[in-house]
Design a protein around this motif. Structure first.
Motif, mmCIF file in Angstrom:
data_model
loop_
_atom_site.group_PDB
_atom_site.id
_atom_site.type_symbol
_atom_site.label_atom_id
_atom_site.label_comp_id
_atom_site.label_asym_id
_atom_site.label_seq_id
_atom_site.Cartn_x
_atom_site.Cartn_y
_atom_site.Cartn_z
ATOM 1 N N LEU A 83 35.183 23.708 22.746
ATOM 2 C CA LEU A 83 35.940 23.719 24.002
ATOM 3 C C LEU A 83 35.132 24.233 25.183
ATOM 4 C CD1 LEU A 83 39.353 25.161 22.746
ATOM 5 C CD2 LEU A 83 38.802 22.776 23.232
ATOM 6 N N LYS A 84 33.959 24.839 24.885
ATOM 7 C CA LYS A 84 33.162 25.497 25.930
ATOM 8 C C LYS A 84 34.055 26.468 26.712
ATOM 9 C CE LYS A 84 29.975 21.614 26.423
ATOM 10 N NZ LYS A 84 29.384 20.595 27.327
ATOM 11 N N ALA A 85 34.764 27.262 25.945
ATOM 12 C CA ALA A 85 35.799 28.132 26.501
ATOM 13 C C ALA A 85 35.281 29.557 26.691
ATOM 14 C CB ALA A 85 37.019 28.143 25.589
ATOM 15 N N ILE A 86 36.019 30.286 27.517
ATOM 16 C CA ILE A 86 35.779 31.723 27.718
ATOM 17 C C ILE A 86 36.818 32.478 26.901
ATOM 18 C CG2 ILE A 86 35.771 33.609 29.392
ATOM 19 C CD1 ILE A 86 35.012 31.567 31.515
ATOM 20 N N VAL A 87 36.361 33.408 26.080
ATOM 21 C CA VAL A 87 37.264 34.178 25.229
ATOM 22 C C VAL A 87 37.867 35.312 26.048
ATOM 23 C CG1 VAL A 87 37.484 35.556 23.143
ATOM 24 C CG2 VAL A 87 35.928 33.583 23.187
ATOM 25 N N ILE A 88 39.186 35.308 26.166
ATOM 26 C CA ILE A 88 39.889 36.375 26.884
ATOM 27 C C ILE A 88 40.353 37.460 25.912
ATOM 28 C CG2 ILE A 88 41.885 36.923 28.333
ATOM 29 C CD1 ILE A 88 41.745 34.105 29.434
ATOM 30 N N GLU A 89 40.887 37.032 24.769
ATOM 31 C CA GLU A 89 41.297 37.970 23.729
ATOM 32 C C GLU A 89 40.867 37.424 22.372
ATOM 33 O OE1 GLU A 89 45.406 38.930 23.749
ATOM 34 O OE2 GLU A 89 45.476 39.476 25.883
ATOM 35 N N MET B 28 43.529 34.314 19.098
ATOM 36 C CA MET B 28 42.634 34.214 20.244
ATOM 37 C C MET B 28 43.389 33.680 21.466
ATOM 38 S SD MET B 28 39.476 32.336 18.274
ATOM 39 C CE MET B 28 38.472 32.277 19.755
ATOM 40 N N VAL B 29 42.917 34.090 22.636
ATOM 41 C CA VAL B 29 43.340 33.516 23.912
ATOM 42 C C VAL B 29 42.081 33.029 24.610
ATOM 43 C CG1 VAL B 29 44.473 33.908 26.131
ATOM 44 C CG2 VAL B 29 45.322 35.071 24.084
ATOM 45 N N LEU B 30 42.046 31.757 24.963
ATOM 46 C CA LEU B 30 40.856 31.134 25.537
ATOM 47 C C LEU B 30 41.188 30.539 26.904
ATOM 48 C CD1 LEU B 30 39.746 29.157 22.342
ATOM 49 C CD2 LEU B 30 38.962 31.425 23.050
ATOM 50 N N SER B 31 40.175 30.477 27.749
ATOM 51 C CA SER B 31 40.299 29.819 29.043
ATOM 52 C C SER B 31 39.277 28.701 29.094
ATOM 53 C CB SER B 31 40.054 30.813 30.183
ATOM 54 O OG SER B 31 40.053 30.149 31.432
ATOM 55 N N ALA B 32 39.772 27.473 29.304
ATOM 56 C CA ALA B 32 38.871 26.326 29.329
ATOM 57 C C ALA B 32 39.437 25.252 30.247
ATOM 58 C CB ALA B 32 38.680 25.764 27.918
ATOM 59 N N GLY C 177 40.348 25.166 33.276
ATOM 60 C CA GLY C 177 41.497 25.524 34.097
ATOM 61 C C GLY C 177 42.782 25.716 33.332
ATOM 62 N N GLU C 178 42.727 25.695 32.015
ATOM 63 C CA GLU C 178 43.924 25.880 31.204
ATOM 64 C C GLU C 178 43.760 27.075 30.276
ATOM 65 O OE1 GLU C 178 46.044 21.590 30.644
ATOM 66 O OE2 GLU C 178 44.393 22.043 29.270
ATOM 67 N N ILE C 179 44.872 27.492 29.736
ATOM 68 C CA ILE C 179 44.900 28.572 28.750
ATOM 69 C C ILE C 179 45.244 27.973 27.391
ATOM 70 C CG2 ILE C 179 46.290 30.528 27.942
ATOM 71 C CD1 ILE C 179 44.276 31.427 29.889
ATOM 72 N N LYS C 180 44.500 28.391 26.374
ATOM 73 C CA LYS C 180 44.784 27.956 25.012
ATOM 74 C C LYS C 180 44.951 29.192 24.146
ATOM 75 C CE LYS C 180 42.702 24.417 23.128
ATOM 76 N NZ LYS C 180 43.797 23.544 22.618
ATOM 77 N N LYS C 181 46.094 29.265 23.471
ATOM 78 C CA LYS C 181 46.350 30.328 22.504
ATOM 79 C C LYS C 181 46.267 29.740 21.102
ATOM 80 C CE LYS C 181 49.051 33.672 25.136
ATOM 81 N NZ LYS C 181 50.217 34.590 25.098
ATOM 82 N N VAL C 182 45.456 30.397 20.271
ATOM 83 C CA VAL C 182 45.204 29.872 18.927
ATOM 84 C C VAL C 182 45.354 31.000 17.914
ATOM 85 C CG1 VAL C 182 43.565 28.673 17.437
ATOM 86 C CG2 VAL C 182 43.548 28.249 19.910
ATOM 87 N N THR C 183 46.051 30.705 16.821
ATOM 88 C CA THR C 183 46.123 31.619 15.684
ATOM 89 C C THR C 183 45.845 30.796 14.421
ATOM 90 O OG1 THR C 183 47.754 33.047 16.743
ATOM 91 C CG2 THR C 183 47.571 33.203 14.359
ATOM 92 N N PHE C 184 44.963 31.306 13.550
ATOM 93 C CA PHE C 184 44.671 30.565 12.316
ATOM 94 C C PHE C 184 44.575 31.542 11.148
ATOM 95 C CE2 PHE C 184 40.934 31.096 14.966
ATOM 96 C CZ PHE C 184 39.999 31.713 14.148
ATOM 97 N N PHE C 185 44.979 31.047 9.951
ATOM 98 C CA PHE C 185 45.025 31.855 8.739
ATOM 99 C C PHE C 185 44.315 31.103 7.613
ATOM 100 C CE2 PHE C 185 48.819 32.988 11.151
ATOM 101 C CZ PHE C 185 48.764 34.378 11.134
ATOM 102 N N LEU C 186 43.818 31.896 6.683
ATOM 103 C CA LEU C 186 43.280 31.350 5.431
ATOM 104 C C LEU C 186 44.181 31.837 4.301
ATOM 105 C CD1 LEU C 186 41.133 29.880 3.729
ATOM 106 C CD2 LEU C 186 39.847 32.048 3.682
ATOM 107 N N ALA C 187 44.951 30.898 3.721
ATOM 108 C CA ALA C 187 45.858 31.229 2.613
ATOM 109 C C ALA C 187 45.357 30.513 1.369
ATOM 110 C CB ALA C 187 47.279 30.799 2.947
ATOM 111 N N GLY C 188 44.650 31.231 0.513
ATOM 112 C CA GLY C 188 44.031 30.591 -0.656
ATOM 113 C C GLY C 188 42.943 29.636 -0.207
ATOM 114 N N LYS C 189 43.132 28.311 -0.518
ATOM 115 C CA LYS C 189 42.166 27.305 -0.099
ATOM 116 C C LYS C 189 42.628 26.552 1.142
ATOM 117 C CE LYS C 189 42.147 24.935 -3.879
ATOM 118 N NZ LYS C 189 41.738 23.844 -4.824
ATOM 119 N N THR C 190 43.809 26.927 1.688
ATOM 120 C CA THR C 190 44.379 26.178 2.812
ATOM 121 C C THR C 190 44.202 26.941 4.124
ATOM 122 O OG1 THR C 190 46.021 25.236 1.326
ATOM 123 C CG2 THR C 190 46.441 25.042 3.683
#
Length: 521
Positions: free
Chosen positions: A454-460, A474-478, A480-493
């Motif tokens: 995303l060539k984003a700037i990490v805010i959080e 994470m909270v990213l700025s790219a 002119g927009e804001i992107k909030k992302v949360t990701f988990f690793l549950a076993g192999k998924t």
């Protein structure tokens, strides 16, 4: 001292009876009467009702009594009193000068007053007065003027008294609107009768002009820091201190309310601009009020506009300014020295007015944005639960499935997209060939890949857990927009939940509800 209550002349003597040229001749000395302040000798006035108190200027050795409600302002060479109710003003100013006769002092001072107030016309010739405790120590001559000053709607009357001792020359001027003066003439006469000149407290000696700009305190031959200079110093110090408090409040608000994005910039920028203007004007006033070295001014001026270093700059200015004001006999308050600031200075009232206007404007802007957000149509949340998968999440509208191409080591790769208003919601999941040995490093790799793509700037960027499964938020700025992302690793998924939208929607409750609805079964 007794004055005729109508013409302000010593009783038994005409206004022109005193010849200044013959001051030293005994036959020219006026007859005076000593009157006790405890007597009710003033027509229509009981001095006790005025609650008089003593006002002093130790640098001049001047002591006088005046009504206790009068407001005092002073420095090492002057004393000013002001009665807000009647508009009466008293100004006392002097300097050390030995072996100057009283007639020479009057000959110096009256032309100066005529030059300062050309609108005022002398209405009585100088006459000698005698205070209660003067004896031969103090000599005094008083005269009066009348005229209309610029900006006034009525005439003013003025009494000026030139006082002289062997070592000090002092002038005391009392002025008031003519009707007020007529009603209170006896009070003004009593003030003159009770003033006295004692031992003057030594002040710093005058320095040659060559010392200016070296950091040494400059003092003209006749005057120390005058009323305007000390007023600039005190008002500038107050502006800087208030600006620092406002800056601290802005920083706290940004952190406490998690202000981000364009909306936050619109909310914060006007107050930052106000703080910058206050700091600039504060520095200018302080520099006018104190003759500090050029190097000190430059260094402090630069540091004053650098975050965190500005605290040191303001502290250095306060220490020096407070030392000067204390030396002038002023008491220092929490923010500055209010007594040293002229009544004509409206800095704080202007700051308060601008702050109120900004707050009202920001409140209106926030209300407008909230009304727009509340007016925007919102789709009902629908729970998404994919058969054979161990998660559920609520998304607005009808999510659209996207089956993605397979990658090496990745299978069962799916994304569900949904758009509502200005926001796009998505959940992506895929299976790995095997569970990573080091989940933390694996999640860091996903984070780095997202930022790079995303060539984003990490805010959080924070770690998180869900039912014992490690994840990142994470909270990213790219772009002119804001992107909030949360990701988990549950076993192999791997589960990746994200929202993309304008910066103004960063703290939307709809986003929070979307992330909170994700569950692992």
């Amino acid at each position: 001292m007794k004055f005729d209550s109508f013409n302000a002349k010593p009783q038994g003597q005409s206004a022109g009876a005193l010849s200044l040229d013959g001051w030293d001749k005994s036959e020219s000395q006026p007859e005076v009467s000593h009157v006790s302040s405890s007597q009710r000798e003033l027509t229509g006035h009981d001095i006790a009702n005025l609650r008089p108190r003593e006002f002093r200027n130790v640098s001049l050795g001047l002591e006088l009594y005046a009504p206790g409600k009068w407001h005092e302002t002073k420095n090492s060479r002057s004393l000013r009193l002001h009665d807000m109710a009647t508009g009466t003003k008293l100004k006392a100013k002097g300097f050390a000068r030995q072996d100057v006769s009283i007639e020479k002092w009057v000959g110096m001072r009256l032309p100066m007053l005529t030059k300062e107030m050309p609108e005022m016309t002398q209405v009585a010739k100088p006459v000698a007065i005698q205070g209660e405790n003067w004896g031969s120590r103090v000599q005094g001559i008083v005269t009066e003027y009348q005229g209309r000053l610029p900006g006034d709607e009525e005439d003013s009357h003025l009494l000026i008294c030139c006082l002289r001792t062997d070592s000090m020359l002092i002038s005391v001027t009392i002025s008031a609107p003519t009707p007020v003066f007529a009603m209170n003439r006896a009070v003004y006469n009593w003030i003159f009768s009770r003033c006295d000149i004692g031992m003057a407290f030594p002040v710093l000696p005058a320095l040659p002009a060559s010392t200016r700009g070296t950091g040494a305190r400059h003092q003209p031959a006749q005057d120390s820091y005058d009323y305007v200079e000390l007023g600039n110093l005190a008002s500038g110090m107050r502006l800087l201190n208030v600006a620092m408090l406002m800056f601290g409040g802005i920083v706290w608000s940004v952190q406490h309310f998690h202000l981000r994005g364009t909306q936050a910039a619109i909310m914060v920028f006007p107050f930052l601009a106000l703080v910058a203007v206050m700091s600039l004007f504060g520095l200018i006033r302080v520099y006018r009020g104190a003759d500090w070295g050029r190097s000190f001014k430059i260094i402090v001026g630069i540091l004053a506009f650098i975050p965190f270093f500005n605290i040191l700059a303001v502290l250095a200015i306060n220490l020096r300014a407070r030392a000067i004001l204390r030396a002038e006999g002023y008491k220092i308050g929490l923010l500055a020295c209010k007594e040293a600031i002229p009544e004509s200075n409206h800095d704080m009232s202007n700051v308060i007015m601008l702050t109120v206007v900004l707050i009202l404007a920001e409140f209106g802007y926030a209300s407008y944005m909230n009304s727009r957000s509340s007016a925007a149509p919102e789709s009902a949340l629908t729970e998404l639960s994919v058969p054979g998968q161990h998660f559920s999440i609520s998304m607005p509208g009808e999510p659209v499935e996207q089956r993605l191409a397979a990658h090496a080591g990745v299978s069962n790769h799916h994304t569900y997209l949904s758009r509502a208003g200005k926001l796009q919601y998505a959940i992506t999941y895929f299976d790995l060939a095997s569970k990573p040995d080091e989940p933390g490093l694996f999640l860091e790799g996903i984070r780095d890949g997202i930022v790079s793509d995303l060539k984003a700037i990490v805010i959080e960027d924070n770690t998180t857990m869900l039912k014992g499964n490690a994840g990142r938020s994470m909270v990213l700025s790219a772009k002119g927009e804001i992107k909030k992302v949360t990701f988990f690793l549950a076993g192999k998924t791997v589960y990746l939940i994200e929202v993309t939208g304008p910066k103004s929607e960063e703290h939307s409750p709809r986003i929070a509800a979307f992330f909170e609805s994700f569950h692992l079964n």
